[in-house]
Write an enzyme that holds these catalytic residues in place. Sequence first.
Site, PDB file in Angstrom:
ATOM      1  N   CYS A 296      -5.822   5.532  29.733  1.00 44.02           N
ATOM      2  CA  CYS A 296      -5.204   5.400  30.435  1.00 44.02           C
ATOM      3  C   CYS A 296      -5.647   4.676  31.361  1.00 44.02           C
ATOM      4  CB  CYS A 296      -4.233   6.476  31.324  1.00 44.02           C
ATOM      5  SG  CYS A 296      -4.935   7.464  31.976  1.00 44.02           S
ATOM      6  N   HIS A 355      -2.309  10.714  35.650  1.00 36.87           N
ATOM      7  CA  HIS A 355      -1.720   9.126  34.863  1.00 36.87           C
ATOM      8  C   HIS A 355      -1.830   7.728  35.481  1.00 36.87           C
ATOM      9  CE1 HIS A 355      -0.668   6.511  31.072  1.00 36.87           C
ATOM     10  NE2 HIS A 355       0.755   6.263  31.798  1.00 36.87           N
ATOM     11  N   ASP A 378       2.501  -0.545  32.895  1.00 38.65           N
ATOM     12  CA  ASP A 378       1.833   1.072  32.107  1.00 38.65           C
ATOM     13  C   ASP A 378       0.940   0.264  30.908  1.00 38.65           C
ATOM     14  OD1 ASP A 378       0.568   2.482  31.294  1.00 38.65           O
ATOM     15  OD2 ASP A 378       2.187   4.330  32.115  1.00 38.65           O
ATOM     16  N   ASN A 418      10.049  11.842  38.061  1.00 34.21           N
ATOM     17  CA  ASN A 418      10.844  12.384  38.488  1.00 34.21           C
ATOM     18  C   ASN A 418      11.640  13.600  36.974  1.00 34.21           C
ATOM     19  OD1 ASN A 418      11.939  13.308  40.616  1.00 34.21           O
ATOM     20  ND2 ASN A 418      13.233  11.316  40.812  1.00 34.21           N
ATOM     21  N   ASP A 420      12.590  16.543  34.781  1.00 33.07           N
ATOM     22  CA  ASP A 420      12.355  18.103  35.018  1.00 33.07           C
ATOM     23  C   ASP A 420      11.484  18.576  33.732  1.00 33.07           C
ATOM     24  OD1 ASP A 420      13.974  18.432  37.313  1.00 33.07           O
ATOM     25  OD2 ASP A 420      15.690  19.198  36.348  1.00 33.07           O
ATOM     26  N   GLU A 466      11.337  15.533  47.727  1.00 31.08           N
ATOM     27  CA  GLU A 466      11.412  17.038  46.577  1.00 31.08           C
ATOM     28  C   GLU A 466      12.528  18.023  47.372  1.00 31.08           C
ATOM     29  OE1 GLU A 466      12.070  16.687  42.812  1.00 31.08           O
ATOM     30  OE2 GLU A 466      10.079  15.484  42.317  1.00 31.08           O
ATOM     31  N   GLU A 471      17.457  12.902  47.037  1.00 28.88           N
ATOM     32  CA  GLU A 471      16.635  12.542  45.606  1.00 28.88           C
ATOM     33  C   GLU A 471      17.589  13.138  44.751  1.00 28.88           C
ATOM     34  OE1 GLU A 471      13.702  14.567  42.165  1.00 28.88           O
ATOM     35  OE2 GLU A 471      15.124  15.927  44.486  1.00 28.88           O
TER      36      GLU A 471
END
Length: 738
Positions: A296, A355, A378, A418, A420, A466, A471
């Site tokens: 990357c 990353h 990316d 973002n 989970d 967070e 958020e």
Amino acid sequence: MCGTTRKRSLLTTSLFAGARPSTSPCTSGTGASSQAWTTSSSWLRLVRTPAGSQGLTVCVWEGIFGGLEVAIEGLSSTSLLGPLPDLALGTRAVFSLARHHSPSPWIAWLETNGATSTEVSLCAPPTAAVGRYLLKIHIDSFQGSVTAYQLGEFILLFNPWCPEDAVYLDSEPQRQEYVMNDYGFIYQGSKNWIRPCPWNYGQFEEKIIDICLKLLDKSLHFQTDPATDCALRGSPVYVSRVVCAMINSNDDNGVLNGNWSENYTDGANPAEWTGSVAILKQWYATGCQPVRYGQCWVFAAVMCTVMRCLGIPTRVITNFDSGHDTDGNLIIDEYYDNTGRILGNKKKDTIWNFHVWNECWMARKDLPPGYGGWQVLDATPQEMSNGVYCCGPASVRAIKEGEVDLNYDTPFVFSMVNADCMSWLVQGGKEQKLHQDTSSVGNFISTKSIQSDERDDITENYKYEEGSLQERQVFLKALQKLKAGSFHSSQRGAELQPSRPTPLSRDSPRNLHTPSLRPSDVVQVSLKFKLLDPPNMGQDICFVLLALNVSSQFKDLKVNLSAQSLLHDGSPLSPFWQDTAFITLSPKEAKTYPCKISYSQYSQYLSTDKLIRISALGEEKSSPEKILVNKIITLSYPSITINVLGAAVVNQPLSIQVIFSNPLSEQVEDCVLTVEGSGLFKKQQKVLLGVLKPQHRASIILETVPFKSGQRQIQANMRSNKFKDIKGYRNVYVDFAL
């Protein structure tokens, strides 16, 4: 006549023509304020115009016309971006010097008309396609005949100094950093140990502009429909997607092959690279065959070089604990066995230790107002977008606001920062939910500071704090948009079906009111790892497991511990260390359990990324709940030391001392030292060092002659059969020649 509001930069070879004052790319290595370039036609010069002007001055030597008295009727410029230049597509422009109100958006005017030469300035519109143009002049003599001459070529680039250009950036310090700076840092390691990796972007090095233009012409878009492709090259949105797809080679003969297998015998280990120039030149020299290998940070660094070369402000971004959500439900599933060992993910969801991607600055007229500015691109081939492996441009503001229905690939980027993380225990063919963590993905999002070697944390650009109400509201908005399937046709488009209980359920930690309890809250015992010494390569790793009973009852714990190497993309390797601890805790008591992993235990299992994940899975006999805790350890090497011996002056010999050592208590072989630096070395230097004895320290002296002035950087890397990326750097200021 040619104000700063109209024109794109004109570039000849690797020098801007008419871009800015002496701080611009047209400043020569000797400090001259202008730079001439002669084409194959000896009677044409392209000269940088004065500060504040945005044109290209063409000097036409009258003697070439055999002494005839001539009057210039007009100039026609034809793009060589495609085989079929067309006025309607904007890839061919015809404009007249004599007519001051020409219908063409291109402008030409007379600068001087001397006895031996005539100087004509050209200005291109800010929406003109970038690339290499052919310039012709049509001369109408008094005898009535018209003669056409091919004057030569010029290269047109995006212009971040021009307010009407889509890549306009109004801060000069930012333009200097994100367009002009030819070196920088890429941040690696882990969120607990962030390490700057020096990199030579080298966007103004010899042949790089030609390679960048060749890259555009090798794209699938050009191969399929060259006329349309060339016409669209005035859009930074379009060009950035083309470049993004061409940096990897999954769909075409792009620049780099990706490899995460740890087997690099037929190419270079990605950790060995220290700059983009060697990669791009190898791709070009081998007939545009993909270079082996990249990961990357290499993809992002090479893309930064290409985009800055084309005039688009670009920076390299590192996201620590980066999510890779393959099914679009904003949940990264991780699986563990009863020893605490992380298992290979059958869904291919992963959390990358870090990353790296790019941000490019551009207007987004294809989006609602307010979503221009920094855009994520990316080039690492992870998922397909519109049938090819590329990602973006995705508006950073859209990511922060959860507007995942905006182009391009915003849902995927949103999940990287973002999502989970859901932990599962796999036992007896069944899966038991351990915990859903709402804050583990997307930490310490980093880039190099402006005109400084410090790290800039830009996490707040991507998401609200967070745990805050904002958020959580943004997360739910994004999830609802994804579940509704409200994708633009260009978005990644698989139907989204969550594989687990969705974060919208009442007991979800993403509930706006009452998060679910962690297993440690139920058991009322907390576990935590703590390192006792810095984790240095070649030494034993000493740490303790801290166990705390927060209840008023006795607790009997059984804790399974394990250690395994990780690749930086989150892929686990085989475990090499296991232990079991039995801990009895009195009410409110804390205990430590000492652990040690010797060098002999981990050395043969360590990956190039030098990452070790230690895990503990605890259970208390009175509760069915399991407690999972883990920690990622990044082993460090001593860096290379670089000393500059004497003053650095353009065109004057300079001695550089490089000090390196073998950090291991065993002999290493096949040692190679690589040194480079734009403006300091004409090409990458490789020194064969052979064998280094255990703990051996040595140095060499390199001689060079700097050929560019200003702030420069030397990058060095040493590899061997035991390690691949002991790095070092040194900043050097090179003075003008006396």
